[in-house]
Write a protein that holds these residues in place. Structure first.
Motif, PDB file in Angstrom:
ATOM      1  N   THR A   1       7.918  -3.684 -14.004  1.00  0.00           N
ATOM      2  CA  THR A   1       7.923  -2.810 -12.833  1.00  0.00           C
ATOM      3  C   THR A   1       7.683  -1.345 -13.162  1.00  0.00           C
ATOM      4  OG1 THR A   1      10.327  -2.543 -12.951  1.00  0.00           O
ATOM      5  CG2 THR A   1       9.481  -4.390 -11.644  1.00  0.00           C
ATOM      6  N   ASP A   2       8.046  -0.901 -14.357  1.00  0.00           N
ATOM      7  CA  ASP A   2       7.898   0.524 -14.697  1.00  0.00           C
ATOM      8  C   ASP A   2       7.596   0.682 -16.188  1.00  0.00           C
ATOM      9  OD1 ASP A   2       7.782   3.200 -14.213  1.00  0.00           O
ATOM     10  OD2 ASP A   2       9.761   3.338 -13.300  1.00  0.00           O
ATOM     11  N   PRO A   3       6.420   0.228 -16.641  1.00  0.00           N
ATOM     12  CA  PRO A   3       6.122   0.228 -18.088  1.00  0.00           C
ATOM     13  C   PRO A   3       5.802   1.595 -18.660  1.00  0.00           C
ATOM     14  CG  PRO A   3       4.218  -0.534 -16.846  1.00  0.00           C
ATOM     15  CD  PRO A   3       5.327  -0.352 -15.844  1.00  0.00           C
ATOM     16  N   HIS A   4       5.639   2.623 -17.823  1.00  0.00           N
ATOM     17  CA  HIS A   4       5.284   3.953 -18.316  1.00  0.00           C
ATOM     18  C   HIS A   4       6.468   4.905 -18.344  1.00  0.00           C
ATOM     19  CE1 HIS A   4       1.076   2.842 -16.599  1.00  0.00           C
ATOM     20  NE2 HIS A   4       1.257   2.337 -17.812  1.00  0.00           N
ATOM     21  N   CYS A   5       7.626   4.482 -17.863  1.00  0.00           N
ATOM     22  CA  CYS A   5       8.792   5.360 -17.840  1.00  0.00           C
ATOM     23  C   CYS A   5       9.300   5.576 -19.264  1.00  0.00           C
ATOM     24  CB  CYS A   5       9.899   4.757 -16.971  1.00  0.00           C
ATOM     25  SG  CYS A   5      11.394   5.772 -16.890  1.00  0.00           S
ATOM     26  N   PRO A   6       9.510   6.834 -19.699  1.00  0.00           N
ATOM     27  CA  PRO A   6       9.964   7.102 -21.074  1.00  0.00           C
ATOM     28  C   PRO A   6      11.484   7.113 -21.237  1.00  0.00           C
ATOM     29  CG  PRO A   6       9.415   9.160 -20.001  1.00  0.00           C
ATOM     30  CD  PRO A   6       9.180   8.088 -18.975  1.00  0.00           C
ATOM     31  N   ILE A   7      12.219   6.618 -20.230  1.00  0.00           N
ATOM     32  CA  ILE A   7      13.679   6.547 -20.302  1.00  0.00           C
ATOM     33  C   ILE A   7      14.076   5.091 -20.493  1.00  0.00           C
ATOM     34  CG2 ILE A   7      15.840   6.969 -19.064  1.00  0.00           C
ATOM     35  CD1 ILE A   7      14.487   9.270 -17.622  1.00  0.00           C
ATOM     36  N   PHE A   8      14.853   4.821 -21.546  1.00  0.00           N
ATOM     37  CA  PHE A   8      15.164   3.448 -21.936  1.00  0.00           C
ATOM     38  C   PHE A   8      16.676   3.229 -21.939  1.00  0.00           C
ATOM     39  CE2 PHE A   8      11.307   4.923 -23.889  1.00  0.00           C
ATOM     40  CZ  PHE A   8      10.409   3.884 -23.756  1.00  0.00           C
TER      41      PHE A   8
ATOM     42  N   ASN B   1       6.842  13.340 -13.213  1.00  0.00           N
ATOM     43  CA  ASN B   1       7.419  14.658 -12.976  1.00  0.00           C
ATOM     44  C   ASN B   1       8.939  14.551 -13.005  1.00  0.00           C
ATOM     45  OD1 ASN B   1       8.130  13.554 -10.430  1.00  0.00           O
ATOM     46  ND2 ASN B   1       6.202  14.298  -9.538  1.00  0.00           N
ATOM     47  N   SER B   2       9.639  15.659 -12.751  1.00  0.00           N
ATOM     48  CA  SER B   2      11.101  15.664 -12.844  1.00  0.00           C
ATOM     49  C   SER B   2      11.736  14.729 -11.831  1.00  0.00           C
ATOM     50  CB  SER B   2      11.629  17.092 -12.653  1.00  0.00           C
ATOM     51  OG  SER B   2      11.201  17.624 -11.404  1.00  0.00           O
ATOM     52  N   THR B   3      11.155  14.636 -10.640  1.00  0.00           N
ATOM     53  CA  THR B   3      11.697  13.727  -9.617  1.00  0.00           C
ATOM     54  C   THR B   3      11.567  12.276 -10.065  1.00  0.00           C
ATOM     55  OG1 THR B   3      11.071  15.300  -7.879  1.00  0.00           O
ATOM     56  CG2 THR B   3      11.528  13.032  -7.204  1.00  0.00           C
ATOM     57  N   TYR B   4      10.426  11.952 -10.640  1.00  0.00           N
ATOM     58  CA  TYR B   4      10.205  10.587 -11.132  1.00  0.00           C
ATOM     59  C   TYR B   4      11.178  10.240 -12.245  1.00  0.00           C
ATOM     60  CZ  TYR B   4       7.777   6.747 -13.527  1.00  0.00           C
ATOM     61  OH  TYR B   4       7.480   5.562 -14.142  1.00  0.00           O
ATOM     62  N   LEU B   5      11.416  11.184 -13.170  1.00  0.00           N
ATOM     63  CA  LEU B   5      12.300  10.922 -14.303  1.00  0.00           C
ATOM     64  C   LEU B   5      13.747  10.704 -13.873  1.00  0.00           C
ATOM     65  CD1 LEU B   5      10.964  13.428 -16.992  1.00  0.00           C
ATOM     66  CD2 LEU B   5      10.683  10.951 -16.938  1.00  0.00           C
ATOM     67  N   LYS B   6      14.147  11.298 -12.762  1.00  0.00           N
ATOM     68  CA  LYS B   6      15.521  11.137 -12.298  1.00  0.00           C
ATOM     69  C   LYS B   6      15.788   9.740 -11.740  1.00  0.00           C
ATOM     70  CE  LYS B   6      16.302  16.020 -11.185  1.00  0.00           C
ATOM     71  NZ  LYS B   6      16.547  17.017 -10.098  1.00  0.00           N
ATOM     72  N   ASN B   7      14.732   8.996 -11.429  1.00  0.00           N
ATOM     73  CA  ASN B   7      14.908   7.709 -10.763  1.00  0.00           C
ATOM     74  C   ASN B   7      14.309   6.524 -11.510  1.00  0.00           C
ATOM     75  OD1 ASN B   7      15.986   8.608  -7.926  1.00  0.00           O
ATOM     76  ND2 ASN B   7      14.253   9.959  -8.332  1.00  0.00           N
ATOM     77  N   CYS B   8      13.714   6.765 -12.669  1.00  0.00           N
ATOM     78  CA  CYS B   8      13.040   5.656 -13.352  1.00  0.00           C
ATOM     79  C   CYS B   8      13.797   5.223 -14.595  1.00  0.00           C
ATOM     80  CB  CYS B   8      11.600   6.045 -13.727  1.00  0.00           C
ATOM     81  SG  CYS B   8      11.446   7.008 -15.258  1.00  0.00           S
ATOM     82  N   THR B   9      13.668   3.958 -14.924  1.00  0.00           N
ATOM     83  CA  THR B   9      14.143   3.378 -16.183  1.00  0.00           C
ATOM     84  C   THR B   9      13.089   2.386 -16.642  1.00  0.00           C
ATOM     85  OG1 THR B   9      16.443   3.585 -15.466  1.00  0.00           O
ATOM     86  CG2 THR B   9      16.014   2.169 -17.351  1.00  0.00           C
ATOM     87  N   PHE B  10      12.789   2.387 -17.924  1.00  0.00           N
ATOM     88  CA  PHE B  10      11.710   1.544 -18.445  1.00  0.00           C
ATOM     89  C   PHE B  10      11.932   0.072 -18.101  1.00  0.00           C
ATOM     90  CE2 PHE B  10      10.103  -1.294 -21.744  1.00  0.00           C
ATOM     91  CZ  PHE B  10       8.764  -0.948 -21.779  1.00  0.00           C
TER      92      PHE B  10
END
Length: 329
Positions: free
Chosen positions: A225-232, A212-221
């Protein structure tokens, strides 16, 4: 007699009845061999044909769409440009690409160009000794303007033909080291990938259900630890491709981002998730130094009264990271 025999045989075939005779052999060896053959046939069909080869399954080609959004800012302070903050519209050129994006990592600026006369950049065809070596009105294929017919001083030791052009001329033989925008390795790119298998009426995107939007603001691929994050991070992608960002940023390169949708629809939809991998696509052989990237020229009007007569020439040849995206099934 022959006719009677034929009629008798026909009657026997028509009204006769026969059945198979079942023979039961009470022998443990023969029985064990029979059951073993049955087991091998069942195992072949169940294990090899159905499980390993998936012969009962059907396949379909994936239809994919990709959109990207790059974020990041860089502060530079050079003797030519002074203090300058680079934002997305300046270093993402062009703004949109066909399943790709381009990030500027190095520039050769030539500010304050005006329509005037100046010495041509030295080369085998532009060097001269006198005016007779220069032809008025002639243009060279690899030149920068139209010759005026005069041989002028380029430096203390070199003379070249004078040209009518945007002066001063851009000289792309001097590449800034380290790369002017080397901090671009900290830029991030959000990749949105939508796929469809038409034959199975199956659709999905790489923004999974828990994102969700909250997750996207704090995740980096991160593969661990975070293989599903679409931010690289750009630097992380280059490192995973086995390259050094600081070296690659000098003259640029092409990094392929592969999004693998290898889905088995026998299982629930939540098990169909993308896997990302990265690889350098261009040739980095120093002997073959012809770039795989086209020239991009950004023209910025000056802010004085002569804004239509002056321009700032920024040469992006060989100085950017072009990143094509590939989605495969």
């Amino acid at each position: 007699m022959g006719c009677k025999n034929c009629c008798s045989i026909c009657l026997q075939c028509l009204f006769g009845y026969e059945t198979n005779v079942m023979l039961v052999i009470n022998n443990k060896g023969v029985g064990a061999l029979f059951r073993l053959i049955q087991f091998l046939i069942i195992a072949y069909v169940a294990v090899y044909v159905c499980w390993i080869q998936r012969a009962y399954q059907d396949t379909d080609s994936v239809i994919s769409s990709v959109s990207t959004k790059v974020k990041g800012n860089i502060l530079t302070n050079t003797s030519i440009e002074g203090v300058h903050v680079w934002d997305v519209p300046e270093y993402v050129i062009p703004p949109q690409g066909e399943k790709s994006f381009f990030v500027l990592t190095n520039v050769i600026p030539t500010p304050g160009q005006t329509q005037s006369k100046c010495p041509e950049i030295p080369s085998l065809v532009t060097k001269c000794e006198s005016d007779s070596d220069c032809i008025e009105g002639q243009t060279e294929v690899h030149g920068n303007g139209v010759q005026t017919g005069h041989c002028v001083q380029y430096s203390d030791t070199i003379k070249t033909c004078e040209v009518q052009a945007w002066c001063p001329l851009e000289n792309d033989t001097i590449i800034p080291k380290p790369a002017l925008l080397g901090a671009a390795e900290h830029f991030t790119v959000l990749i949105k990938n939508n796929i469809q298998y038409p034959k199975f009426n199956f659709r999905k995107r790489n923004l999974l259900h828990h994102i969700n939007s909250t997750y996207l603001k704090n995740c980096t691929f991160d593969r661990k630890t975070d293989p599903h994050c679409p931010i690289f991070r750009l630097g992380h992608m280059v490192t995973e491709a086995g390259e050094d960002f600081s070296v690659m940023a000098l003259k640029g390169g092409i990094i392929g981002i592969f999004i693998d949708w290898n889905c088995d629809l026998d299982f629930p939809e939540r098990f169909c998730i993308p896997k990302y991998s990265f690889s350098r696509l261009d040739n980095k052989n120093p002997e073959n130094n012809v770039t795989a990237i086209c020239d991009w020229v950004m023209l910025t009007c000056m802010k004085d009264h002569d804004q239509y007569a002056k321009r700032k020439f920024i040469h992006l040849n060989q100085n950017g990271d072009s990143v094509p995206l590939v989605s495969k099934s």
